[in-house]
Design an enzyme around this catalytic site. Structure first.
Site, PDB file in Angstrom:
ATOM      1  N   LYS A 180      -7.527  85.613 -23.039  1.00  0.00           N
ATOM      2  CA  LYS A 180      -7.525  84.573 -24.066  1.00  0.00           C
ATOM      3  C   LYS A 180      -8.259  85.171 -25.273  1.00  0.00           C
ATOM      4  O   LYS A 180      -9.484  85.235 -25.325  1.00  0.00           O
ATOM      5  CB  LYS A 180      -8.228  83.302 -23.571  1.00  0.00           C
ATOM      6  N   CYS A 289     -21.740  92.845 -33.521  1.00  0.00           N
ATOM      7  CA  CYS A 289     -22.862  92.332 -32.734  1.00  0.00           C
ATOM      8  C   CYS A 289     -24.042  93.301 -32.803  1.00  0.00           C
ATOM      9  O   CYS A 289     -25.181  92.908 -32.621  1.00  0.00           O
ATOM     10  CB  CYS A 289     -22.443  92.103 -31.304  1.00  0.00           C
ATOM     11  N   GLU A 390     -28.866  84.920 -35.712  1.00  0.00           N
ATOM     12  CA  GLU A 390     -27.779  85.840 -36.041  1.00  0.00           C
ATOM     13  C   GLU A 390     -26.954  85.246 -37.182  1.00  0.00           C
ATOM     14  O   GLU A 390     -26.479  84.123 -37.083  1.00  0.00           O
ATOM     15  CB  GLU A 390     -26.881  86.048 -34.818  1.00  0.00           C
TER      16      GLU A 390
HETATM   17  P1  NAP Z   1     -17.185  82.529 -30.220  1.00  0.00           P
HETATM   18  O1  NAP Z   1     -16.978  81.428 -31.149  1.00  0.00           O
HETATM   19  O2  NAP Z   1     -18.167  82.388 -29.135  1.00  0.00           O
HETATM   20  O3  NAP Z   1     -15.752  82.852 -29.596  1.00  0.00           O
HETATM   21  C1  NAP Z   1     -15.562  83.847 -28.631  1.00  0.00           C
HETATM   22  C2  NAP Z   1     -14.384  83.464 -27.764  1.00  0.00           C
HETATM   23  O4  NAP Z   1     -14.710  82.293 -27.025  1.00  0.00           O
HETATM   24  C3  NAP Z   1     -13.124  83.141 -28.546  1.00  0.00           C
HETATM   25  O5  NAP Z   1     -12.009  83.590 -27.832  1.00  0.00           O
HETATM   26  C4  NAP Z   1     -13.169  81.626 -28.596  1.00  0.00           C
HETATM   27  O6  NAP Z   1     -11.926  81.017 -28.800  1.00  0.00           O
HETATM   28  C5  NAP Z   1     -13.707  81.320 -27.223  1.00  0.00           C
HETATM   29  N1  NAP Z   1     -14.274  79.972 -27.109  1.00  0.00           N
HETATM   30  C6  NAP Z   1     -14.675  79.140 -28.096  1.00  0.00           C
HETATM   31  N2  NAP Z   1     -15.104  77.970 -27.581  1.00  0.00           N
HETATM   32  C7  NAP Z   1     -14.986  78.075 -26.236  1.00  0.00           C
HETATM   33  C8  NAP Z   1     -15.277  77.189 -25.158  1.00  0.00           C
HETATM   34  N3  NAP Z   1     -15.765  75.983 -25.359  1.00  0.00           N
HETATM   35  N4  NAP Z   1     -15.051  77.634 -23.914  1.00  0.00           N
HETATM   36  C9  NAP Z   1     -14.566  78.869 -23.683  1.00  0.00           C
HETATM   37  N5  NAP Z   1     -14.240  79.726 -24.669  1.00  0.00           N
HETATM   38  C10 NAP Z   1     -14.462  79.341 -25.931  1.00  0.00           C
HETATM   39  O7  NAP Z   1     -17.578  83.883 -30.978  1.00  0.00           O
HETATM   40  P2  NAP Z   1     -16.842  84.514 -32.247  1.00  0.00           P
HETATM   41  O8  NAP Z   1     -17.208  83.706 -33.420  1.00  0.00           O
HETATM   42  O9  NAP Z   1     -15.413  84.768 -31.952  1.00  0.00           O
HETATM   43  O10 NAP Z   1     -17.518  85.957 -32.305  1.00  0.00           O
HETATM   44  C11 NAP Z   1     -18.719  86.211 -32.924  1.00  0.00           C
HETATM   45  C12 NAP Z   1     -19.837  86.337 -31.920  1.00  0.00           C
HETATM   46  O11 NAP Z   1     -19.536  87.339 -30.955  1.00  0.00           O
HETATM   47  C13 NAP Z   1     -21.149  86.765 -32.502  1.00  0.00           C
HETATM   48  O12 NAP Z   1     -22.178  85.958 -32.009  1.00  0.00           O
HETATM   49  C14 NAP Z   1     -21.346  88.184 -32.029  1.00  0.00           C
HETATM   50  O13 NAP Z   1     -22.660  88.615 -31.931  1.00  0.00           O
HETATM   51  C15 NAP Z   1     -20.683  88.164 -30.730  1.00  0.00           C
HETATM   52  N6  NAP Z   1     -20.283  89.502 -30.319  1.00  0.00           N
HETATM   53  C16 NAP Z   1     -20.980  90.114 -29.323  1.00  0.00           C
HETATM   54  C17 NAP Z   1     -20.641  91.378 -28.917  1.00  0.00           C
HETATM   55  C18 NAP Z   1     -21.393  92.039 -27.814  1.00  0.00           C
HETATM   56  O14 NAP Z   1     -20.830  92.903 -27.173  1.00  0.00           O
HETATM   57  N7  NAP Z   1     -22.630  91.667 -27.546  1.00  0.00           N
HETATM   58  C19 NAP Z   1     -19.564  92.038 -29.502  1.00  0.00           C
HETATM   59  C20 NAP Z   1     -18.871  91.391 -30.523  1.00  0.00           C
HETATM   60  C21 NAP Z   1     -19.235  90.107 -30.909  1.00  0.00           C
HETATM   61  P3  NAP Z   1     -11.436  80.535 -30.269  1.00  0.00           P
HETATM   62  O15 NAP Z   1     -11.332  81.770 -31.080  1.00  0.00           O
HETATM   63  O16 NAP Z   1     -10.126  79.918 -30.002  1.00  0.00           O
HETATM   64  O17 NAP Z   1     -12.469  79.591 -30.781  1.00  0.00           O
END
Ligand code: NAP
Ligand code: MG
Length: 488
Positions: A180, A289, A390
């Site tokens: 997903k 990240c 962040e």
């Molecule tokens: P996000 O909003 O948490 O979304 C990540 C994934 O989770 C997306 O596929 C999203 O789908 C899905 N999602 C959203 N709500 C959900 C729910 N209630 N239940 C299950 N899945 C759900 O994060 P983002 O904005 O895409 O990415 C940015 C974040 O990723 C930052 O905090 C960054 O630090 C972190 N990050 C961490 C790493 C690491 O390796 N530590 C690497 C890259 C990024 P939708 O897109 O459809 O909302």
């Protein structure tokens, strides 16, 4: 606004076929460099679509796990070659869909190719140990078995590398996969999955269902036939994934946010430190990240470092990532842009000094994109929001300290612990940093945002579920250990 014709529609990939969602609804994926441009239409999937994908994955895994690791690896070599052939197209789609510059997008796609090749070879490496039994007639050893069906939930910031660094090890160790991807970059994900489709995997081994986090993401969390969930994304969602997985006894792995520091010691090579701070903090518009967000500088060199940094930041060319002149593209979405602007406001309110940037770019040519200036604050203290939370944008917070001990204290004074760097020529500074910095990835005389695919990756504290991904560490999550005792 011109009306676009021929916008391509991308389907789900379920049981070896491209299929539309049962909802008959699609959503538009927009170009953050120009919000009037639709990059593609993607399926707004339902729980039923997910159920079909999971059922296909469950069925397919029965035979997939019986193949040798080498045979499974062969499929990954094929995907690698297909991805390599399509590198420019996929990188261009990534730039259009999330805004990072084309060279960065090409670099990420090339990394995807390398990850696939690395894990293809993994199918022939060791999976266990022989442990001497106290029974001299017995043979005791460990082996590894796949989890079953793995749910993969990924963010938009590395739309090629992250799905691949999860799917490739999942597959080579004998799991089937339901991906997903982030809605923001679902077109790029569909093109990556098409490389898997073209490689001819047995049907049902690889599946992708696009749709909202609250329906498809939550559906993966709750699905009783999904045995493991690997998640990268925000803190808040990650915690939900973890809680949901614990509730039904599924294995889970979470990689979440960071608030990564760079320490600049009084004896540092300042030019190198400036280069690395800019690259680590502002490339990909700060949306990594592992991006540098706190810059902790020893007071002896603070003014000189600041002047050098500002001079370079002012030269940064912001624009469309497809324009060869551009160094920094837009924020990936309007909400991301608004988050950055709201933190700029908070920074000011809480008493930090804005040295440069902080404004949306609205000049001719940039007015339809989510562009923000690279931004530098000073007089930032540890309790401020911009030093704790962040931002995920091109915002650097300068913090002045009197010693390396104080620098380390400040560096550790956050909830996150993903990556950290120090610039120093002094060996004892290096050693105390290695020992005392609470981060999963510590880097010396190199930017905070660098990851090598063959090494373990993951954070400490709130940045992860304390598990690691990539390199040899991936086997820990994607398999279970089985201890075998044989008596002849
Ligand atoms: P996000 O909003 O948490 O979304 C990540 C994934 O989770 C997306 O596929 C999203 O789908 C899905 N999602 C959203 N709500 C959900 C729910 N209630 N239940 C299950 N899945 C759900 O994060 P983002 O904005 O895409 O990415 C940015 C974040 O990723 C930052 O905090 C960054 O630090 C972190 N990050 C961490 C790493 C690491 O390796 N530590 C690497 C890259 C990024 P939708 O897109 O459809 O909302
Ligand atoms: Mg987009």
């Amino acid at each position: 606004m011109t009306v676009q014709t021929n916008v391509e529609t991308f389907l789900n990939y379920v049981n070896g076929e491209w299929v539309a969602s049962s909802s008959n609804e699609v959503t538009s994926s927009l170009n953050p460099a120009n919000k009037n441009e639709v990059v593609g239409l993607v399926q707004k999937s339902t729980k039923e679509d997910l159920d079909q994908a999971v059922a296909a994955a469950k069925q397919a895994q029965i035979s997939w796990r019986k193949l040798s690791g080498a045979a499974r690896g062969e499929y990954l070599y094929k995907v690698a070659n297909i991805l390599e052939e399509n590198l420019d197209d996929i990188a261009m789609t990534m730039t259009k869909e999330m805004g990072k510059t084309f060279p960065e997008a090409k670099g990420e796609t090339a990394r995807g190719v390398a990850i696939l090749r690395y894990y293809a070879g993994e199918g022939m490496r060791k999976v266990g140990d022989v442990i001497p039994s106290t029974d001299s007639d017995a043979l005791m050893f460990t082996t590894r078995v796949p989890l079953g069906v793995v749910g993969v939930i990924t963010p938009w910031n590395f739309p090629v590398a992250i799905p691949i660094w999860k799917m490739a090890p999942a597959l080579v160790y004998g799991n089937s996969v339901v991906l997903k991807p982030a809605s923001e970059t679902a077109v790029t994900a569909a093109k990556v999955v098409d490389c898997f489709a073209q490689a001819g995997f047995p049907e049902g081994v690889v599946n992708m269902v696009t749709g909202s986090g609250s329906v498809i993401g939550q559906g993966i969390i709750d699905h009783r036939d999904i045995n493991g969930i690997t998640f990268t994304g925000s803190d808040q969602v990650g915690k939900q994934v973890g809680l949901g997985a614990v509730a039904r006894g599924a294995k889970y792995q979470l990689e979440m946010g960071g608030k990564n520091p760079v320490i600049v010691a009084a004896d540092a090579d300042l030019d190198l430190a400036v280069e690395a701070t800019i690259s680590g903090g502002l490339r990909s518009t700060g949306q990594k990240c592992t991006a540098t967000s706190r810059v902790i500088v020893q007071q002896e060199v603070y003014d000189e470092f600041k002047e050098k940094l500002l001079a370079k930041v002012k030269e940064i060319k912001v624009g469309d990532g497809l324009d060869g002149e551009t160094w920094m593209g837009p924020c990936a979405s309007e909400s991301q842009l608004n988050t950055v602007l709201s933190y700029v406001e908070k920074g000011r309110e809480e008493g930090a000094t804005l040295l440069f940037g902080g404004e949306r770019h609205k000049e001719l040519g940039l007015e339809n994109g989510f562009y923000v200036q690279p931004t530098v604050f000073e007089n930032v203290s540890s309790q401020m929001s911009i030093a704790q939370e962040e931002i995920f944008g091109p915002v650097l917070a300068l913090m002045k300290v009197n010693s390396i001990e104080e620098a380390l204290e400040v560096a550790n004074d956050v909830e996150f612990g993903l990556s950290a760097s120090i610039f120093t020529t002094n060996i004892s500074n290096m050693l105390s940093f290695i020992k005392d910095m609470d981060a999963g990835l510590v880097r010396i005389n190199a930017e905070s945002a660098g990851v090598e695919l063959q090494a373990p990756f993951g954070g400490m504290k709130q940045s992860s579920s304390h598990s690691r991904e990539q390199g040899q560490a991936a086997i820990e999550f994607f398999t279970a250990i089985k201890t075998v005792f044989v008596k002849g």
